[in-house]
Scaffold this motif. Structure first.
Motif, PDB file in Angstrom:
ATOM      1  N   MET A   1       0.847  -1.194   0.000  1.00 58.26           N
ATOM      2  CA  MET A   1       0.000   0.000   0.000  1.00 58.26           C
ATOM      3  C   MET A   1       0.881   1.242   0.000  1.00 58.26           C
ATOM      4  O   MET A   1       1.837   1.337   0.742  1.00 58.26           O
ATOM      5  N   LYS A   3       1.605   4.940   1.012  1.00 56.21           N
ATOM      6  CA  LYS A   3       1.186   5.943   1.984  1.00 56.21           C
ATOM      7  C   LYS A   3       1.962   7.207   1.686  1.00 56.21           C
ATOM      8  O   LYS A   3       3.179   7.197   1.621  1.00 56.21           O
ATOM      9  N   LYS A 156     -11.814  -1.834  -0.183  1.00 57.50           N
ATOM     10  CA  LYS A 156     -10.576  -2.588   0.009  1.00 57.50           C
ATOM     11  C   LYS A 156      -9.728  -2.571  -1.265  1.00 57.50           C
ATOM     12  O   LYS A 156     -10.224  -2.764  -2.369  1.00 57.50           O
ATOM     13  N   SER A 157      -8.432  -2.265  -1.086  1.00 61.35           N
ATOM     14  CA  SER A 157      -7.428  -2.205  -2.152  1.00 61.35           C
ATOM     15  C   SER A 157      -7.637  -1.030  -3.104  1.00 61.35           C
ATOM     16  O   SER A 157      -6.988  -0.964  -4.151  1.00 61.35           O
ATOM     17  N   ASP A 184      -9.566  -1.970   7.688  1.00 62.10           N
ATOM     18  CA  ASP A 184      -8.275  -1.638   8.287  1.00 62.10           C
ATOM     19  C   ASP A 184      -7.654  -0.527   7.446  1.00 62.10           C
ATOM     20  O   ASP A 184      -7.038  -0.774   6.403  1.00 62.10           O
ATOM     21  N   MET A 186      -5.131   1.538   7.615  1.00 61.29           N
ATOM     22  CA  MET A 186      -3.705   1.647   7.346  1.00 61.29           C
ATOM     23  C   MET A 186      -3.151   0.496   6.510  1.00 61.29           C
ATOM     24  O   MET A 186      -2.017   0.564   6.042  1.00 61.29           O
ATOM     25  N   LYS A 187      -3.959  -0.528   6.282  1.00 64.73           N
ATOM     26  CA  LYS A 187      -3.478  -1.682   5.521  1.00 64.73           C
ATOM     27  C   LYS A 187      -4.313  -1.994   4.281  1.00 64.73           C
ATOM     28  O   LYS A 187      -3.795  -2.550   3.315  1.00 64.73           O
ATOM     29  N   GLU A 188      -5.578  -1.633   4.298  1.00 65.15           N
ATOM     30  CA  GLU A 188      -6.481  -2.135   3.248  1.00 65.15           C
ATOM     31  C   GLU A 188      -6.923  -1.092   2.228  1.00 65.15           C
ATOM     32  O   GLU A 188      -7.664  -1.419   1.305  1.00 65.15           O
ATOM     33  N   ARG A 309      -4.402   5.290  14.017  1.00 69.25           N
ATOM     34  CA  ARG A 309      -2.985   5.642  13.833  1.00 69.25           C
ATOM     35  C   ARG A 309      -2.648   6.751  14.820  1.00 69.25           C
ATOM     36  O   ARG A 309      -3.542   7.397  15.367  1.00 69.25           O
TER      37      ARG A 309
END
Length: 312
Positions: A1, A3, A156-157, A184, A186-188, A309
């Protein structure tokens, strides 16, 4: 991902909370408030050495040109009502630049978002008022009507645009909403900090992001100016509300000046000229407030810090 980062200064939750409670006289912490240099009172007016110019910093609600257009009339009205003073709108190119100036005490008066408001209390500022209409201080998440996105899980994604990490209503509150609805953050998703409210909306319109976050006033203003945005975008989700943007003043400003500024701003909704000034902001009125008014923001930041976060 991927950021992205906009260079905003870290602000640890412990310092935010300690500063808040210290400022309202409720903290037992021995850690002293951060030292700040005395601000300079803007420009001296050549025509009269008796006049003093006060910098009025506005956080990046809009791009700098629009900020001057919206808040310039309020400055002129203050000057008309308070003799021998000048007020200058100080816009910043992004949230990081505004944060740096605020925390270094560069503004005498300022209109920070609530997160910046509670941070400013440890840097020589106090709350004396706020924007009204707390029901408007909420995050909204936009998608294209033809996107097929129906559930939070559909993001998602995918890329989602936000103005900046420290934009409370338009970033932190929407991110918490997505997190609390099963994503999620920060991840998804692919987080894109794009610098302004307008950019966050336009990224969705142009298809560069699947969704974009902002808050109601800039969305209403932008969609009124560009009807095609309202035709092709929709508000898919909205968050709960928090106290609206604060009015803060640096400790070096004389108390009588603060009282005069407060009286003028809190009376805007009582006359036609003031109502016209407020209408530019999509606001019904300014109102009195204190540091204590922003306790719910401290509590939200604590929750956000744990669930999503670090709040910076």
């Amino acid at each position: 991902m991927r950021k992205t980062r906009d260079g905003s200064r870290p602000c640890l939750l412990a310092r935010v909370t300690a500063s808040f409670f210290l400022a309202i006289g409720l903290s037992a912490c021995d850690d002293p408030q951060p030292q700040t240099s005395a601000p300079e009172f803007g420009e001296k007016i050549a025509a009269s050495s008796e006049q003093t110019a006060y910098n009025f910093g506005i956080h990046p609600l809009h791009n700098p040109a629009r900020l001057h257009e919206i808040f310039g009339p309020m400055m002129r009205h203050l000057e008309k009502q308070i003799p021998d003073t000048r007020f200058r709108v100080e816009a910043s190119r992004n949230y990081a630049a505004y944060d740096q100036k605020l925390y270094e005490g560069k503004f005498q008066f300022s209109l920070p978002n609530p997160f910046q408001t509670i941070n400013s209390l440890g840097h020589g500022y106090r709350v004396f008022g706020k924007m009204g209409d707390d029901h408007n201080f909420r995050g909204i998440i936009l998608v294209r009507k033809d996107s097929g996105i129906e559930n939070v899980s559909d993001l998602k994604s995918k890329a989602v645009s936000f103005p900046a990490p420290t934009a409370l209503a338009a970033t932190m509150m929407p991110q918490y909403y997505l997190q609390s609805h099963g994503l999620d953050v920060m991840k998804e998703i692919d987080i894109r900090y794009v610098g302004s409210q307008e950019s966050s909306v336009m990224n969705v319109f142009l298809g560069d992001t699947a969704a974009g976050a902002t808050w109601p006033p800039p969305w209403r203003l932008l969609s009124a100016e560009r009807p095609e945005l309202a035709e092709e975008l929709e508000v898919k989700w909205q968050t709960e509300s928090l106290p609206n943007n604060g009015l803060v003043v640096h400790e070096n400003v004389p108390g009588d000046v603060v009282d005069k500024v407060a009286a003028v701003l809190f009376a805007l909704h009582t006359h036609n000229e003031g109502k016209e000034i407020l209408s530019r902001m999509d606001l019904s009125q300014f109102e009195a407030a204190t540091n204590e008014t922003y306790r719910p923001v401290v509590e939200f930041v604590a929750t956000f810090n744990t669930a999503v976060r670090p709040a910076h």
